[in-house]
Structure formats: C-alpha cells, structure tokens
Design a protein around this motif. Sequence first.
Motif, short mmCIF file in Angstrom:
data_model
loop_
_atom_site.label_atom_id
_atom_site.label_comp_id
_atom_site.label_asym_id
_atom_site.label_seq_id
_atom_site.Cartn_x
_atom_site.Cartn_y
_atom_site.Cartn_z
N HIS A 41 0.84 -1.20 0.00
CA HIS A 41 0.00 0.00 0.00
C HIS A 41 0.88 1.25 0.00
CE1 HIS A 41 0.67 -1.14 4.28
NE2 HIS A 41 0.98 0.13 4.37
N PRO A 42 0.28 2.39 -0.38
CA PRO A 42 1.05 3.64 -0.39
C PRO A 42 1.54 3.98 1.01
CG PRO A 42 -1.03 3.91 -1.57
CD PRO A 42 -1.11 2.59 -0.85
N VAL A 43 2.78 4.40 1.08
CA VAL A 43 3.38 4.71 2.38
C VAL A 43 3.67 6.21 2.47
CG1 VAL A 43 4.40 2.43 2.67
CG2 VAL A 43 5.71 4.22 1.51
N PRO A 44 3.71 6.75 3.69
CA PRO A 44 4.12 8.15 3.86
C PRO A 44 5.60 8.32 3.53
CG PRO A 44 3.69 7.12 6.00
CD PRO A 44 3.34 6.10 4.96
N VAL A 45 6.01 9.55 3.31
CA VAL A 45 7.39 9.80 2.89
C VAL A 45 8.01 10.93 3.71
CG1 VAL A 45 6.68 11.38 1.02
CG2 VAL A 45 8.93 10.25 0.93
N GLN A 140 3.38 13.68 3.65
CA GLN A 140 4.78 14.01 3.44
C GLN A 140 5.29 14.83 4.63
OE1 GLN A 140 5.96 15.21 -0.59
NE2 GLN A 140 3.82 15.12 -1.21
N SER A 141 6.52 14.56 5.03
CA SER A 141 7.20 15.39 6.01
C SER A 141 8.60 15.67 5.48
CB SER A 141 7.25 14.71 7.38
OG SER A 141 5.96 14.68 7.96
N ILE A 142 9.31 16.59 6.15
CA ILE A 142 10.60 17.00 5.58
C ILE A 142 11.61 17.30 6.68
CG2 ILE A 142 9.93 19.46 5.38
CD1 ILE A 142 11.48 19.40 2.62
N THR A 143 12.86 16.90 6.41
CA THR A 143 13.97 17.22 7.30
C THR A 143 15.19 17.53 6.43
OG1 THR A 143 15.25 16.50 9.23
CG2 THR A 143 14.77 14.82 7.57
N ARG A 164 3.36 17.46 6.81
CA ARG A 164 2.71 17.24 8.10
C ARG A 164 3.59 17.67 9.27
NH1 ARG A 164 -1.29 12.85 8.24
NH2 ARG A 164 -2.29 12.86 6.19
N SER A 165 4.91 17.70 9.04
CA SER A 165 5.86 18.06 10.11
C SER A 165 7.18 18.42 9.45
CB SER A 165 6.06 16.89 11.09
OG SER A 165 6.35 15.69 10.39
N VAL A 166 8.00 19.17 10.19
CA VAL A 166 9.31 19.59 9.66
C VAL A 166 10.35 19.52 10.78
CG1 VAL A 166 8.74 22.04 10.06
CG2 VAL A 166 10.62 21.42 8.52
N SER A 167 11.54 19.06 10.43
CA SER A 167 12.62 19.07 11.40
C SER A 167 13.91 19.41 10.68
CB SER A 167 12.76 17.72 12.12
OG SER A 167 13.39 16.75 11.31
N ALA A 168 14.95 19.67 11.46
CA ALA A 168 16.24 19.99 10.84
C ALA A 168 17.37 19.66 11.79
CB ALA A 168 16.30 21.46 10.44
N PHE A 169 18.50 19.27 11.21
CA PHE A 169 19.76 19.09 11.93
C PHE A 169 20.67 20.26 11.56
CE2 PHE A 169 18.05 14.88 11.20
CZ PHE A 169 18.25 14.23 12.40
N SER A 170 21.16 20.96 12.56
CA SER A 170 22.11 22.07 12.35
C SER A 170 21.77 22.91 11.14
CB SER A 170 23.54 21.55 12.19
OG SER A 170 23.66 20.15 12.26
N PRO A 171 20.54 23.41 11.05
CA PRO A 171 20.18 24.16 9.83
C PRO A 171 20.86 25.52 9.76
CG PRO A 171 18.44 24.35 11.47
CD PRO A 171 19.43 23.34 12.01
N ILE A 172 21.08 25.97 8.53
CA ILE A 172 21.44 27.37 8.28
C ILE A 172 20.15 28.16 8.49
CG2 ILE A 172 22.23 29.06 6.59
CD1 ILE A 172 23.79 26.79 5.22
N ALA A 273 3.39 12.52 13.28
CA ALA A 273 2.57 13.42 12.46
C ALA A 273 2.02 12.70 11.23
CB ALA A 273 3.39 14.62 12.01
N LEU A 274 2.81 11.81 10.66
CA LEU A 274 2.41 11.14 9.42
C LEU A 274 1.31 10.11 9.65
CD1 LEU A 274 5.96 10.74 7.85
CD2 LEU A 274 4.09 12.15 6.92
N TYR A 275 1.26 9.58 10.88
CA TYR A 275 0.24 8.56 11.19
C TYR A 275 -0.86 9.10 12.08
CZ TYR A 275 3.17 4.98 9.05
OH TYR A 275 3.89 4.24 8.16
#
Lengths: 276, 276
Positions: A41-45, A140-143, A164-172, A273-275
């Motif tokens: 089945h289609p999965v979140p990304v 979809q979520s993004i990091t 659905r959500s956003v995160s970051a490691f050491s972002p500019i 967030a995705l589920y």
Amino acid sequence: METISENRCFGGVQGVYRHPSKATGCDMTFGLFLPEEAEDHPVPVLWYLSGLTCTHENAMVKAGAQAWAAEQGIALVFPDTSPRGEGVADDEAYDLGQGAGFYVNATQDPWAPHFRMWDYVADELPRLITGDFNIDEDRQSITGHSMGGHGALTLAMSLPGRFRSVSAFSPICHPTASDWGRKQLGAYLGDDESTWAVHDATLLMREKGLDIPLLVDTGSTDQFVDLLMPEAFAEAVNTRRVPATLRLQKGYDHSYFFVSSFIEDHVSFHAEALYE
Amino acid sequence: METISENRCFGGVQGVYRHPSKATGCDMTFGLFLPEEAEDHPVPVLWYLSGLTCTHENAMVKAGAQAWAAEQGIALVFPDTSPRGEGVADDEAYDLGQGAGFYVNATQDPWAPHFRMWDYVADELPRLITGDFNIDEDRQSITGHSMGGHGALTLAMSLPGRFRSVSAFSPICHPTASDWGRKQLGAYLGDDESTWAVHDATLLMREKGLDIPLLVDTGSTDQFVDLLMPEAFAEAVNTRRVPATLRLQKGYDHSYFFVSSFIEDHVSFHAEALYE
C-alpha cells in the motif's frame, strides 16, 4: 527514469534513480528508500535534504535513517543538492555551484539555466516519486542537514499544507545575515536583497510562523554555529509563540555522527505526524 | 599516537587515531568508538574487520553499529585493511596490496616487509587499545564483513580464549578454494599451499572446531556468493556439530545496506557473550 541500483535494506529497498529533469535541464539522481509496506500500500514519505558538498548519496549511506524508517513503514527520499554535469556552471569554492544549490531558483547568470533546485524539490521530484512509486502524496514530512535544514525549513514555511511536520539538523537558520547565505543568495538571486527574504527561515518565521510540528537539533559545539545562527531562529520562534522543540545537543558537532545520533528521534517525530 | 578526529556520537566518542606500527613498519590509522560508559569504567570491545578496498572509515560511517554499541555500552574498533603509504608495495588490482591485506603475515616479496596484518590485528592493536583506552581486555568479541569476515573467523579459531564470541557478514569462507583467496594467499605466502591452511575458516573449522558462540549472515542473492562459499563453511560447521547460527538472508546482497540491516542483531549477539 533509469534505475542505477537497488539494494535490499531493512526488509525494504534502497534504490538510486536517475531521470531527465525539466526543472534543472539536466539529468538528476536521487535515492529512495521504500519500506517493505510499500509492496502492499502507499506509504508516507520523509524528505531528507542534504548539505553543502553532498550528493544524493551521503545521507543515504551515513545518516542511518533506514533502520527507523523501516520500523515506522515510512519512505525516505534523498535528492541531490544541485544540478550537475558538464554543461552545468560551477565554481571552485565548495559552497557555490555544484553541490551547493541552496534550494532556490537562480535568476542570475551563469546559474539561471540549471540552478532551479526550488522547483525541483518543491514540484518536479514530488510529482515524480508520488507518480512512479507507492508513496502517499497526502502524507509528506521534511527534514534536512545544514544547507538542507535551511531547505527543509523554508519549503515547509512556504508550502502550507504540503508537509505534516518539519525538522532539521544544524540548519542554516538566517542566510541573509550569514556568510553561509549572503554569498550564495547574491550569486543566484542578484543584489536586490528583497528577493532573498523568502529563502531565510528566520525571516519567514518572523513573518508567517508555522502551523505544523517543528523539531530542530544543533550541536552545542558545532564548529559552524556562528554561520548557522540558531539564536536568530530561536528568537523568532519564541517571539511568534510557535509550538516547537529546539534543542542544543551537548558536545555534538556538525558531522554525520551528530545526525545519526539523533535520526531516530527525528523519524519518530515525523512518524507521529504522518500517522496522526 | 596522534588523534585525527573525535566526534561526539550517540553519547560517546567516535575517534580516529594514527600511530607508528612495528608490525607493519608504517603509520596505521584506526577508528574507535567509545560509549559514554568508558568515561567511568573499562568497557568490552567488539572488533570490526573490513573487506576489500575498505579503510578504517567505511564501516565506521556506513555500518550503523554505533547506535547499538552505545545502547550496550560496548566499544567498537575499526582497523584498516592493510598497510599504506608511499613506501608500501601495491598492485593495480583492487583485490591485492593496499586495501587487501587479507589478515595474514606476508612472507613473499614485495609484500613481506609491511603486509603483516595478522600481527597487527592479533597483537599490536589489541595491546595498544587496551593500554591507551578504557577497554577491558578480558572482554573482546569480533566480527567482520567479506574479507573481514574471513579475518574474524580465522582469528577467532586461531586464538582460543581471546574472544567471547565471533560473527561475520558475508565472509570469505574458503579462500584456499576461491579466487578470493588463492590469488592473495599465493602472492603473500607463496606457492606452498600448506602455509595457507591456517588462513582458511572452513579448513580450520574442519580441523579445530570452535567453542564460542558463532553467528554468520550472508545475503541469499549476494553477487559474490560463489567466491564466498558459505556452503563449504556450513558443511564444516555441521559436520563438527559446532553450535552456531548460520543464516542466508533473503534478497540481500554484499553491500553495506546488508550489513547495516543486521548489525543490531550482531551487536546484541556479542553483547550477550560479553556481559555473560
């Protein structure tokens, strides 16, 4: 689209694919991890945008994200950080040109013809992966890391409803005020700084805020922290009272050892967030 | 000993160190992950021997072992796979010379002066890491991938009492009968094949058996399986009735995506023996 490689990985498949891109006018390569569930089945990304000098490959082999994505049944997509190839402009510096697209659409020569990474990650690649693979475009979520953290934050704030959500490691965090930003935004977008603002997470946060869950991790001893300016972003987040978790992790630096140490947290954060 | 780098990683430290080696007569570089517990007391250690073409770095950044080693409070050591440098012999082929030490002491020119990886990983490096770091020399286990799996198995069988447990990913199991082995053993040890036998896991298993826990994983679709010969080793293990877990993992290949998919199992397996 051409399959470069497919390797069994945590019960799923880690693939690498190449395709001609209309956005960048050259061939683009990306990594895609599909968990076993995608067979049914289609999965979140979860999007993972990489930093300066990286290709699609660095995070794919060093971040250790597949272990947790497999556990959560989430796909991972690893785009490249710029157009590449012989006909594509470049610069001798590591932080401009190939490997340093900064997730903007360049308007200035010699960059304008190919350096359209905003369109590529915001429009073309999402359509391609949700069309050709078993991925649920509504989840979809993004990091991202460093320059990729900048990309993740600016995309999330500029495309409400997309993630659905956003995160970051050491972002500019504040490129319009940093040497990691002023140089590139000037080169790609020109001298009119008013065109830069939409690519500055701190300015976007001050102006628009954010209405999805937000997590940011930065090493307390990151060697590039003065260029990242997490303090500017933290000030903006707190001034707007945006719900967020902003963490300084004691003793960690800017490397993939930092990313891999906390990737489980980030994947779990996005899974919630995705589920939902 | 020189510190090349130290990065905070999963609450511990991933270090890279360089030292002049008496065994190999050149500078050697290795990676060492120390979990947080090593700040307080000596910790057990798991050796990870790498495969053809690898340096100390490949597994250190791609295998994902630190996550689980940190959870178990176990150190990880990542030796290089050969001597290196300008005065060190080499060959144009990827599978001979630098990056392909095969964990033997060469007796033949031009390899004899430097290619003494057996002495290096069996004697010199263990003394160095247990002397200079907070590592418990009485609690050591060993694993490895491909050529490193060969090294792990032959070391474990040849040094009774040294290791508490041994495992391997896609090991070269029967080098005296494989093109991954005959070429290298001939080059390093000469034409007298009787000198090769102590470096063949299958022959050692037939002759000596093994009295510590043993785990081996190989991909059922490993592209090099004909060179690895897991069937020879499995036959020997079963003939001797040696307690062991030998697994063929469906659909996996020879890559680090395979290693990282099962590294948790291997670290847990060793932890059980190391904390018995």
